[in-house]
Design a protein around this motif. Structure first.
Motif, PDB file in Angstrom:
ATOM      1  N   GLU A  35       8.464  73.883  69.842  1.00  0.00           N
ATOM      2  CA  GLU A  35       7.227  74.495  69.361  1.00  0.00           C
ATOM      3  C   GLU A  35       7.009  75.854  70.008  1.00  0.00           C
ATOM      4  O   GLU A  35       6.580  76.807  69.351  1.00  0.00           O
ATOM      5  N   LEU A  38       9.340  78.331  68.327  1.00  0.00           N
ATOM      6  CA  LEU A  38       8.826  78.744  67.015  1.00  0.00           C
ATOM      7  C   LEU A  38       7.701  79.765  67.163  1.00  0.00           C
ATOM      8  O   LEU A  38       7.622  80.729  66.398  1.00  0.00           O
ATOM      9  N   LYS A  50      11.417  76.925  60.065  1.00  0.00           N
ATOM     10  CA  LYS A  50      10.054  76.674  59.599  1.00  0.00           C
ATOM     11  C   LYS A  50       9.368  75.587  60.423  1.00  0.00           C
ATOM     12  O   LYS A  50       8.170  75.637  60.642  1.00  0.00           O
ATOM     13  N   THR A  51      10.146  74.582  60.858  1.00  0.00           N
ATOM     14  CA  THR A  51       9.596  73.475  61.643  1.00  0.00           C
ATOM     15  C   THR A  51      10.520  73.207  62.825  1.00  0.00           C
ATOM     16  O   THR A  51      11.645  73.716  62.880  1.00  0.00           O
ATOM     17  N   ASN A  53      12.089  70.600  63.293  1.00  0.00           N
ATOM     18  CA  ASN A  53      13.254  69.852  62.806  1.00  0.00           C
ATOM     19  C   ASN A  53      14.372  70.780  62.337  1.00  0.00           C
ATOM     20  O   ASN A  53      15.501  70.337  62.155  1.00  0.00           O
ATOM     21  N   ASP A  54      14.056  72.065  62.128  1.00  0.00           N
ATOM     22  CA  ASP A  54      15.074  73.046  61.741  1.00  0.00           C
ATOM     23  C   ASP A  54      15.794  73.617  62.956  1.00  0.00           C
ATOM     24  O   ASP A  54      16.722  74.402  62.808  1.00  0.00           O
TER      25      ASP A  54
END
Length: 118
Positions: A35, A38, A50-51, A53-54
């Motif tokens: 997080e 990101l 994007k998330t 998980n990417d």
């Protein structure tokens, strides 16, 4: 002191740029690190996750699981006391459209690694 227990990490992106170094508590989870990555992702890059998980984080050749803490992810043999730990960041490629087997991304095909791990 609590500040002495913090672990200094930096994240190496696929293009060679770094995010960090920043200090983290040893109980911070890999999901929290993702997080933070990101939130600090460089603007204007062609490939951006994007998330969480990417994003895959790799430390000393191990892909780190989201539920692990920094303490569980560390490899103390490879670390220098007081040194910065570098974790590598890999971004999942765009998903394929199942109907026509083409990438959903608008960009034409670029040179990418075509390694196969057996």
């Amino acid at each position: 002191m609590a500040g002495d227990d913090l672990i200094e990490l930096k994240f190496r992106l696929f293009d060679g740029t770094d995010i960090g170094p920043n200090k983290y508590d040893p109980s911070t989870t890999v999901a929290s690190l993702k997080e933070a990555i990101l939130a600090r992702w460089p603007q204007g890059t062609e490939i951006a996750p994007k998330t969480i998980n990417d994003v895959k984080l790799i430390n000393a050749g191990k892909i780190l699981e989201n539920t692990w803490t920094i303490t569980e992810s560390r490899v103390p043999v490879c670390e220098l006391p007081g040194g910065v730990i570098t974790m590598h960041v890999v971004v999942r490629p765009p998903m394929l459209d199942k109907n026509n087997e083409r990438p959903l991304a608008k960009d034409p095909k670029t040179n990418r690694c075509a390694c196969t791990i057996l």
